[in-house]
Write a protein that holds these residues in place. Sequence first.
Motif, PDB file in Angstrom:
ATOM      1  N   GLU A   9       0.785  -1.223   0.000  1.00 24.23           N
ATOM      2  CA  GLU A   9       0.000   0.000   0.000  1.00 24.23           C
ATOM      3  C   GLU A   9       0.821   1.280   0.000  1.00 24.23           C
ATOM      4  N   CYS A  10       2.112   1.165   0.243  1.00 26.93           N
ATOM      5  CA  CYS A  10       2.925   2.377   0.321  1.00 26.93           C
ATOM      6  C   CYS A  10       4.192   2.286  -0.522  1.00 26.93           C
ATOM      7  N   LEU A  11       5.016   1.294  -0.235  1.00 23.59           N
ATOM      8  CA  LEU A  11       6.329   1.248  -0.881  1.00 23.59           C
ATOM      9  C   LEU A  11       6.259   0.929  -2.368  1.00 23.59           C
ATOM     10  N   TYR A  17      12.200  10.253  -4.092  1.00 19.59           N
ATOM     11  CA  TYR A  17      13.246  11.056  -4.703  1.00 19.59           C
ATOM     12  C   TYR A  17      14.409  11.312  -3.753  1.00 19.59           C
ATOM     13  N   SER A  18      14.139  11.130  -2.474  1.00 23.46           N
ATOM     14  CA  SER A  18      15.186  11.345  -1.479  1.00 23.46           C
ATOM     15  C   SER A  18      14.783  10.622  -0.201  1.00 23.46           C
ATOM     16  N   LEU A  19      15.702  10.545   0.721  1.00 22.74           N
ATOM     17  CA  LEU A  19      15.413   9.937   2.011  1.00 22.74           C
ATOM     18  C   LEU A  19      14.332  10.731   2.738  1.00 22.74           C
ATOM     19  N   LEU A  20      14.401  12.048   2.674  1.00 19.56           N
ATOM     20  CA  LEU A  20      13.397  12.889   3.319  1.00 19.56           C
ATOM     21  C   LEU A  20      12.009  12.634   2.728  1.00 19.56           C
ATOM     22  N   HIS A  21      11.932  12.523   1.414  1.00 20.74           N
ATOM     23  CA  HIS A  21      10.658  12.244   0.753  1.00 20.74           C
ATOM     24  C   HIS A  21      10.094  10.901   1.226  1.00 20.74           C
ATOM     25  N   ALA A  22      10.935   9.883   1.321  1.00 19.74           N
ATOM     26  CA  ALA A  22      10.496   8.568   1.797  1.00 19.74           C
ATOM     27  C   ALA A  22      10.012   8.656   3.242  1.00 19.74           C
ATOM     28  N   GLN A  23      10.717   9.396   4.081  1.00 22.23           N
ATOM     29  CA  GLN A  23      10.316   9.528   5.483  1.00 22.23           C
ATOM     30  C   GLN A  23       8.950  10.202   5.609  1.00 22.23           C
ATOM     31  N   VAL A  24       8.704  11.206   4.790  1.00 23.95           N
ATOM     32  CA  VAL A  24       7.424  11.922   4.854  1.00 23.95           C
ATOM     33  C   VAL A  24       6.287  11.029   4.374  1.00 23.95           C
ATOM     34  N   VAL A  25       6.466  10.366   3.241  1.00 25.30           N
ATOM     35  CA  VAL A  25       5.410   9.515   2.685  1.00 25.30           C
ATOM     36  C   VAL A  25       5.110   8.345   3.628  1.00 25.30           C
ATOM     37  N   TRP A  29       1.674   7.551   5.793  1.00 23.33           N
ATOM     38  CA  TRP A  29       0.986   6.257   5.718  1.00 23.33           C
ATOM     39  C   TRP A  29       0.845   5.656   7.114  1.00 23.33           C
ATOM     40  N   LYS A  30       1.918   5.747   7.912  1.00 24.47           N
ATOM     41  CA  LYS A  30       1.898   5.193   9.261  1.00 24.47           C
ATOM     42  C   LYS A  30       0.862   5.904  10.135  1.00 24.47           C
ATOM     43  N   ASN A  34      -2.301   4.026  11.805  1.00 24.37           N
ATOM     44  CA  ASN A  34      -2.454   3.952  13.255  1.00 24.37           C
ATOM     45  C   ASN A  34      -3.597   4.783  13.824  1.00 24.37           C
ATOM     46  N   HIS A  35      -4.108   5.743  13.067  1.00 23.91           N
ATOM     47  CA  HIS A  35      -5.109   6.643  13.632  1.00 23.91           C
ATOM     48  C   HIS A  35      -6.464   6.604  12.934  1.00 23.91           C
ATOM     49  N   GLN A  36      -6.510   6.227  11.669  1.00 27.83           N
ATOM     50  CA  GLN A  36      -7.770   6.300  10.946  1.00 27.83           C
ATOM     51  C   GLN A  36      -8.250   4.960  10.417  1.00 27.83           C
ATOM     52  N   ARG A  37      -7.342   4.123  10.044  1.00 33.24           N
ATOM     53  CA  ARG A  37      -7.685   2.844   9.428  1.00 33.24           C
ATOM     54  C   ARG A  37      -8.286   1.893  10.449  1.00 33.24           C
TER      55      ARG A  37
END
Length: 69
Positions: A9-11, A17-25, A29-30, A34-37
Amino acid sequence: SFNSRLRDECLNINSFYSLLHAQVVIGDWKTEYNHQRRHSSLGYLAPVDYARQCTHQSETDDSQSDRTE
């Protein structure tokens, strides 16, 4: 189960495009996970709703035990 959902569902559907982009996305998702799903193992409640319900139940139990003493 969690690892396969994260991958499916995510990866697998995002290009990072960068490590920061991966951390944000992944962080977004997390948070959603953890809060809505809703989780079947929690009686189809979201984890925060389940925790709130457990906390409320614990507070109710504590207040009832105070009355009986």
